[in-house]
Scaffold this active site. Sequence first.
Site, PDB file in Angstrom:
ATOM      1  N   SER A 142      38.269  75.457  59.439  1.00 27.99           N
ATOM      2  CA  SER A 142      36.608  75.436  59.830  1.00 27.99           C
ATOM      3  C   SER A 142      36.140  73.573  59.866  1.00 27.99           C
ATOM      4  O   SER A 142      36.659  72.535  59.581  1.00 27.99           O
ATOM      5  CB  SER A 142      35.918  75.787  58.685  1.00 27.99           C
ATOM      6  N   TYR A 155      31.617  76.174  50.450  1.00 24.12           N
ATOM      7  CA  TYR A 155      32.284  76.479  51.531  1.00 24.12           C
ATOM      8  C   TYR A 155      32.919  75.370  52.386  1.00 24.12           C
ATOM      9  O   TYR A 155      34.267  75.286  52.006  1.00 24.12           O
ATOM     10  CB  TYR A 155      31.279  77.173  52.125  1.00 24.12           C
TER      11      TYR A 155
END
Length: 257
Positions: A142, A155
């Site tokens: 990501s 995250y």
Amino acid sequence: MTLAQDSAARTAVVTGASSGIGAATARQLAAAGFRVVLTARRKDRIEALAAELTAAGHQALAYPLDVTDRAAVETFASTLGACHVLVNNAGGALGADPVASGDPAQWLRMYETNVLGTLHVTQCLLPALTASGDGTVVVLTSTAGHATYEGGAGYAAAKHAEHVLAETLRLEIVGQPVRVIEVAPGMVKTEEFSLTRFGGDEAKADKVYAGVAEPLTAEDVAETITWAVARPSHVNIDLLVLRPRAQASNTKVHREL
Ligand code: NAP
């Protein structure tokens, strides 16, 4: 149906193929001629997608698998047979709390799924990928694996670790016939990612994409993965970062509200 089948087609395993980017990637790899093995925890969803792909004339199999379950991953690897492509897509975010109040259990779960899940599946399939003589490992990280944002530490920490796994593996296996490709998307509007992150709270999930003209779609990312996998064997796309035009960084997003 046994997983180890005689087939001239190259085999691609996709983790987290029950929704979003994983499902779209399975569709596109099947259309590109791969025999796809769909894995995720939700058996009904991967079986339905495998049936849909098979009905369309592609080769697809469903294998229910929790990537955090090492023993189950080992059993999967031992029954798989040949493997040419592994797409480590299973993962996601839980919560968006600041460091001061973040839930350690959510941090642990994100690490287990995104990092250790990728580690388990990659370790167990690496012998088959190497034996194929032309293997590819894709790691779906990501933009949160390359920069952080407020509320994103848990995250981002997990995705940074997943990025390091990919980068280190590439160093360690250089000279072996396996490529390591990292694909790092920014904002992708998938049906479940933000809902999962916010525990099913639709209002919070919708707010993530509010006013953004065109977030990336699962298909955009799947196309990128399929393109990278389809490069000639000697071409390794180390890292591909993609974002919607409306997103200049993790924190700089143009919204028309
Ligand atoms: P999604 O629709 O929520 O998909 C997540 C997938 O992971 C599901 O198929 C889920 O399947 C699977 N999964 C979760 N935990 C698992 C486990 N323990 N074992 C096996 N499978 C598991 O989200 P998405 O947007 O497609 O995201 C896919 C990947 O892209 C994730 O790694 C995510 O971090 C990354 N990503 C997403 C975005 C975004 O904005 N959406 C941006 C950058 C990167 P089951 O629940 O059936 O197991």
